[in-house]
Design an enzyme around this catalytic site. Structure first.
Site, PDB file in Angstrom:
ATOM      1  N   GLY A   1      -5.462 -14.308 -10.567  1.00 42.49           N
ATOM      2  CA  GLY A   1      -4.303 -13.438 -10.756  1.00 42.49           C
ATOM      3  C   GLY A   1      -4.681 -12.050 -10.271  1.00 42.49           C
TER       4      GLY A   1
ATOM      5  N   SER B   1      -1.067  -4.926   1.582  1.00 42.58           N
ATOM      6  CA  SER B   1      -1.484  -5.498   2.856  1.00 42.58           C
ATOM      7  C   SER B   1      -0.424  -5.223   3.918  1.00 42.58           C
ATOM      8  CB  SER B   1      -1.696  -7.005   2.718  1.00 42.58           C
ATOM      9  OG  SER B   1      -0.448  -7.664   2.545  1.00 42.58           O
TER      10      SER B   1
ATOM     11  N   ARG C   1      -5.869  -4.385   6.391  1.00 41.71           N
ATOM     12  CA  ARG C   1      -5.521  -4.953   7.690  1.00 41.71           C
ATOM     13  C   ARG C   1      -6.386  -6.160   8.048  1.00 41.71           C
ATOM     14  NH1 ARG C   1      -2.303  -1.148  10.355  1.00 41.71           N
ATOM     15  NH2 ARG C   1      -2.376   0.989   9.547  1.00 41.71           N
TER      16      ARG C   1
ATOM     17  N   GLY D   1      -8.912 -12.905  -3.465  1.00 43.71           N
ATOM     18  CA  GLY D   1      -9.383 -11.768  -4.254  1.00 43.71           C
ATOM     19  C   GLY D   1      -9.868 -10.585  -3.448  1.00 43.71           C
TER      20      GLY D   1
ATOM     21  N   ASP E   1      -7.586  -7.575  -4.012  1.00 46.55           N
ATOM     22  CA  ASP E   1      -7.764  -7.099  -5.385  1.00 46.55           C
ATOM     23  C   ASP E   1      -9.065  -6.312  -5.520  1.00 46.55           C
ATOM     24  OD1 ASP E   1      -5.459  -8.614  -5.940  1.00 46.55           O
ATOM     25  OD2 ASP E   1      -6.673 -10.390  -6.371  1.00 46.55           O
TER      26      ASP E   1
END
Length: 329
Positions: free
Chosen positions: A42, A198, A230, A259, A262
């Protein structure tokens, strides 16, 4: 203290190709069934784990199931040093995300979210007085009724001067009304200090406006800085004070990219916290050299995450030693 708010779920990550058709481990008719590895995940959860591993004081704000997956999720937070006193609990099951990883390591997801614990998150009221930054993103801002509760937290904390960091991390398969989702995103911008997303997210949210141009448009609506990831082309930032900075990606092996974004989000917040820069005014005052250092740190952290399967962000000590591809033979 950095508070990270949003969902905790379990990624089901394919491990390797299955055996030949009509052997054990295949479906009727010969369709291969690769083994699936359950992995705590998550977007917000990964950000909290990454911040804890890097050494930032961090608390997780969410609603987590009491099922076995939920217990594993909380155990992993504790192991990373993340405080869980703000976590709500529920008897509903944990959300599942089935990952599909392509040849380049990029992942797509099928989500199982009906009746799950995290989407029933309730507004806890004002956050602790020592909260210096609030991070939000991903499914938690889309799935009701929890999405409205998280949005209430965003607006309230921004109004009292907490630096808010947003990563929309768009999952189009879960969006019933794209235009309404885009309008809602635009409504968050006046309450957002740092926007990280992103290029794919930027294109989706802006209806295919080039990401750099969309970033400048969003800066006019509130954020002090917009950071774009990117992929293999690295990271960039545009700021409300007119600066634009790019850094290359760190080359190296890629197990998958689960991930990675994140980790970038967490590394940005960690570096800002280390330098006592968790405020809109501080972000506006950062120079080109400051941003280059912060983005390079985030790129390095993401490279470690990409080098191993699943969302497995680095610990601080791993960034203090050379990465394998840094070493000269």
């Amino acid at each position: 203290m950095i508070v990270v708010a949003g969902e905790a779920l379990v990624d089901l990550v394919p491990q390797r190709p299955a055996g030949p058709p009509d052997r054990p481990g295949t479906a009727p008719g010969g369709t291969p069934l690769p083994p699936l590895q359950p992995w705590p995940g998550g977007g917000p959860y990964n950000v909290a784990v990454a911040l804890g591993r890097l050494g930032s004081p961090v608390s997780f704000l969410s609603r987590v199931s009491r099922d076995p997956f939920g217990r594993v999720l909380l155990d992993r937070l504790a192991a990373a040093g993340v405080r869980t006193h703000l976590v709500q609990r529920g008897d509903e099951p944990t959300t599942l995300a089935l990952a599909s990883v392509d040849a380049h390591g990029s992942a797509d997801y099928t989500f199982y979210v009906q009746g799950t614990a995290d989407r029933l998150f309730g507004d806890p009221g004002p956050l602790p007085d020592d909260t210096r930054a609030l991070s939000l993103g991903t499914l938690s801002l889309v799935l009701e009724p929890g999405a409205s509760a998280y949005e209430a937290v965003l607006r309230r904390e921004a109004a009292r001067g907490v630096l808010t960091a947003l990563d929309p991390n768009v999952r189009p398969a879960l969006v019933d009304d794209p235009d309404a989702c885009r309008r809602r995103f635009t409504g968050w911008l006046p309450h957002t200090g740092l926007l990280k997303l992103s290029e794919d997210d930027a294109r989706w949210l802006s209806r295919d406006v080039p990401a750099d141009r969309a970033a400048r448009q969003w800066l006019d609506r509130g954020p002090a800085a917009v950071v774009l990831t990117r992929g293999p082309r690295g990271l960039s930032v545009a700021t409300s004070s007119g600066r634009s900075v790019d850094v290359p990606a760190i080359p190296g092996p890629v197990a998958d990219t689960i991930g990675a974004g994140d980790t970038v989000h967490a590394a940005l917040l960690h570096r800002l916290a280390e330098e006592s820069l968790l405020s809109r005014t501080a972000l506006e005052g950062l120079g080109t050299g400051d941003w280059q250092e912060i983005l390079r740190f985030a790129a390095r952290a993401a490279a470690v995450t990409c080098s191993r399967p699943g969302a497995d962000p680095p610990r601080a000590e791993e960034l203090d030693r050379p990465l394998p591809h840094d070493e000269t033979p």
